[in-house]
Design a protein around this motif. Structure first.
Motif, PDB file in Angstrom:
ATOM      1  N   PHE A  42     -18.888  -3.365   5.594  1.00  0.00           N
ATOM      2  CA  PHE A  42     -17.685  -4.055   6.041  1.00  0.00           C
ATOM      3  C   PHE A  42     -16.745  -3.127   6.784  1.00  0.00           C
ATOM      4  N   PHE A  43     -15.968  -3.680   7.687  1.00  0.00           N
ATOM      5  CA  PHE A  43     -14.750  -3.034   8.177  1.00  0.00           C
ATOM      6  C   PHE A  43     -13.664  -3.504   7.226  1.00  0.00           C
ATOM      7  N   ILE A  44     -12.956  -2.568   6.611  1.00  0.00           N
ATOM      8  CA  ILE A  44     -11.943  -2.900   5.614  1.00  0.00           C
ATOM      9  C   ILE A  44     -10.559  -2.588   6.165  1.00  0.00           C
ATOM     10  N   PRO A  45      -9.718  -3.606   6.387  1.00  0.00           N
ATOM     11  CA  PRO A  45      -8.348  -3.336   6.821  1.00  0.00           C
ATOM     12  C   PRO A  45      -7.498  -2.913   5.626  1.00  0.00           C
ATOM     13  N   HIS A  46      -6.398  -2.233   5.899  1.00  0.00           N
ATOM     14  CA  HIS A  46      -5.525  -1.874   4.783  1.00  0.00           C
ATOM     15  C   HIS A  46      -4.057  -2.159   5.063  1.00  0.00           C
ATOM     16  N   GLY A  47      -3.764  -2.806   6.183  1.00  0.00           N
ATOM     17  CA  GLY A  47      -2.376  -3.163   6.457  1.00  0.00           C
ATOM     18  C   GLY A  47      -1.541  -1.945   6.804  1.00  0.00           C
ATOM     19  N   ALA A  48      -0.260  -2.035   6.522  1.00  0.00           N
ATOM     20  CA  ALA A  48       0.693  -0.970   6.839  1.00  0.00           C
ATOM     21  C   ALA A  48       1.004  -0.161   5.584  1.00  0.00           C
ATOM     22  N   GLY A  49       0.405   1.019   5.480  1.00  0.00           N
ATOM     23  CA  GLY A  49       0.657   1.865   4.307  1.00  0.00           C
ATOM     24  C   GLY A  49       0.428   1.089   3.025  1.00  0.00           C
ATOM     25  N   PRO A  50       1.402   1.100   2.113  1.00  0.00           N
ATOM     26  CA  PRO A  50       1.258   0.403   0.834  1.00  0.00           C
ATOM     27  C   PRO A  50       1.800  -1.030   0.882  1.00  0.00           C
ATOM     28  N   CYS A  51       1.597  -1.732   1.984  1.00  0.00           N
ATOM     29  CA  CYS A  51       2.239  -3.037   2.236  1.00  0.00           C
ATOM     30  C   CYS A  51       2.014  -4.079   1.152  1.00  0.00           C
ATOM     31  N   PHE A  52       0.900  -4.029   0.454  1.00  0.00           N
ATOM     32  CA  PHE A  52       0.610  -5.051  -0.554  1.00  0.00           C
ATOM     33  C   PHE A  52       1.380  -4.830  -1.853  1.00  0.00           C
ATOM     34  N   PHE A  53       2.059  -3.718  -1.952  1.00  0.00           N
ATOM     35  CA  PHE A  53       2.717  -3.353  -3.201  1.00  0.00           C
ATOM     36  C   PHE A  53       4.233  -3.230  -3.040  1.00  0.00           C
ATOM     37  N   MET A  54       4.762  -4.004  -2.102  1.00  0.00           N
ATOM     38  CA  MET A  54       6.211  -3.998  -1.872  1.00  0.00           C
ATOM     39  C   MET A  54       6.647  -5.338  -1.292  1.00  0.00           C
ATOM     40  N   ASP A  55       7.944  -5.583  -1.315  1.00  0.00           N
ATOM     41  CA  ASP A  55       8.507  -6.816  -0.778  1.00  0.00           C
ATOM     42  C   ASP A  55       8.722  -6.679   0.719  1.00  0.00           C
ATOM     43  N   PHE A 107      -0.937  10.578  -0.615  1.00  0.00           N
ATOM     44  CA  PHE A 107       0.036   9.599  -0.129  1.00  0.00           C
ATOM     45  C   PHE A 107       0.411   9.965   1.305  1.00  0.00           C
ATOM     46  N   ASP A 108      -0.479   9.618   2.213  1.00  0.00           N
ATOM     47  CA  ASP A 108      -0.328   9.988   3.624  1.00  0.00           C
ATOM     48  C   ASP A 108       0.383   8.892   4.417  1.00  0.00           C
ATOM     49  N   TYR A 109       1.447   8.381   3.839  1.00  0.00           N
ATOM     50  CA  TYR A 109       2.340   7.448   4.526  1.00  0.00           C
ATOM     51  C   TYR A 109       3.760   7.899   4.218  1.00  0.00           C
ATOM     52  N   PHE A 110       4.705   7.476   5.060  1.00  0.00           N
ATOM     53  CA  PHE A 110       6.053   8.016   4.951  1.00  0.00           C
ATOM     54  C   PHE A 110       7.098   6.916   5.121  1.00  0.00           C
ATOM     55  N   GLY A 111       8.239   7.058   4.432  1.00  0.00           N
ATOM     56  CA  GLY A 111       9.351   6.147   4.598  1.00  0.00           C
ATOM     57  C   GLY A 111       9.252   4.857   3.807  1.00  0.00           C
ATOM     58  N   PHE A 112       8.398   4.803   2.818  1.00  0.00           N
ATOM     59  CA  PHE A 112       8.248   3.605   2.004  1.00  0.00           C
ATOM     60  C   PHE A 112       9.021   3.773   0.693  1.00  0.00           C
ATOM     61  N   PRO A 113       9.231   2.684  -0.063  1.00  0.00           N
ATOM     62  CA  PRO A 113       9.983   2.768  -1.322  1.00  0.00           C
ATOM     63  C   PRO A 113       9.352   3.767  -2.300  1.00  0.00           C
ATOM     64  N   PRO A 114      10.187   4.407  -3.116  1.00  0.00           N
ATOM     65  CA  PRO A 114       9.689   5.429  -4.055  1.00  0.00           C
ATOM     66  C   PRO A 114       8.530   4.972  -4.942  1.00  0.00           C
ATOM     67  N   HIS A 115       8.545   3.723  -5.401  1.00  0.00           N
ATOM     68  CA  HIS A 115       7.476   3.286  -6.313  1.00  0.00           C
ATOM     69  C   HIS A 115       6.102   3.310  -5.644  1.00  0.00           C
ATOM     70  N   THR A 116       6.048   3.274  -4.314  1.00  0.00           N
ATOM     71  CA  THR A 116       4.746   3.281  -3.633  1.00  0.00           C
ATOM     72  C   THR A 116       4.087   4.659  -3.652  1.00  0.00           C
TER      73      THR A 116
END
Length: 191
Positions: A42-55, A107-116
């Motif tokens: 499969f090609f697996i998308p992952h959205g924008a950083g931790p997008c599924f775990f935030m509002d 955690f190779d994403y930046f600027g997201f909420p601390p809980h991510t």
């Protein structure tokens, strides 16, 4: 041993219906008298950083992709024994394969909420599978290395948290080659 589910930079094969498996090579038997169909790639998308775990605003913007990922395991003909995931977030001079027993998260994403930055995905690694992958790549003339200290980047752990939330299937992450040579990457897929 069954072939692991692979995720990567291109769609190699869509999910296979049971009646179409007869034209595919069968994997080694998992137990006497039983064989399992080859698992799809499969090609697996992952959205924008931790997008599924935030509002988000608007709410639900990532819901269709999240629902796709949450339902993906149910489309498989059987549960994988291991997962090989190719991540575009890892690019090395030569192919690099995670080979640790318990890879940490990167955690190779930046600027997201601390809980991510506190998300967890404690899936085990599979040093034996990593070693076999390096051997197969090298036998195909593609230099490769095992990397015991490399962890799982968000291109691996974010979608797998939705697909296999129990984190109980061993995972090996394969890098891309930094030169992004299409021929070399196709050859890696064939290896």
């Amino acid at each position: 041993m069954t072939r692991p589910v692979a995720a990567g930079a291109c769609i190699l094969r869509r999910p296979i219906s049971p009646d179409r498996n007869s034209d595919l090579p069968m994997t080694e038997k998992s137990e006497p008298g039983a064989s399992q169909p080859r698992l799809p790639t499969f090609f697996i998308p992952h959205g924008a950083g931790p997008c599924f775990f935030m509002d988000w605003n608007p709410p639900g913007i990532w819901k269709p992709m999240g629902d796709f990922l949450k339902g993906l395991a149910a489309t498989l003909p059987h549960r994988p024994q291991a997962i090989l995931l190719v991540s575009a977030h890892s690019q090395e001079p030569i192919y690099s394969v995670t080979s640790g027993e318990r890879p940490a998260l990167i955690f190779d994403y930046f600027g997201f909420p601390p809980h991510t930055y506190e998300l967890d995905y404690p899936a085990p690694g599979d040093p034996g599978l990593a070693r076999r992958l390096v051997e197969r790549l090298e036998q195909a003339g593609l230099p490769a290395q095992a990397n015991e200290s490399r962890g799982f980047d968000h291109g691996t752990f974010i979608p797998l948290k939705l697909i296999f939330p129990d984190a109980d299937i061993p995972v090996v992450q394969l890098s891309l080659r930094r030169d992004l040579d299409p021929g070399a990457h196709l050859a890696a897929g064939q290896a």
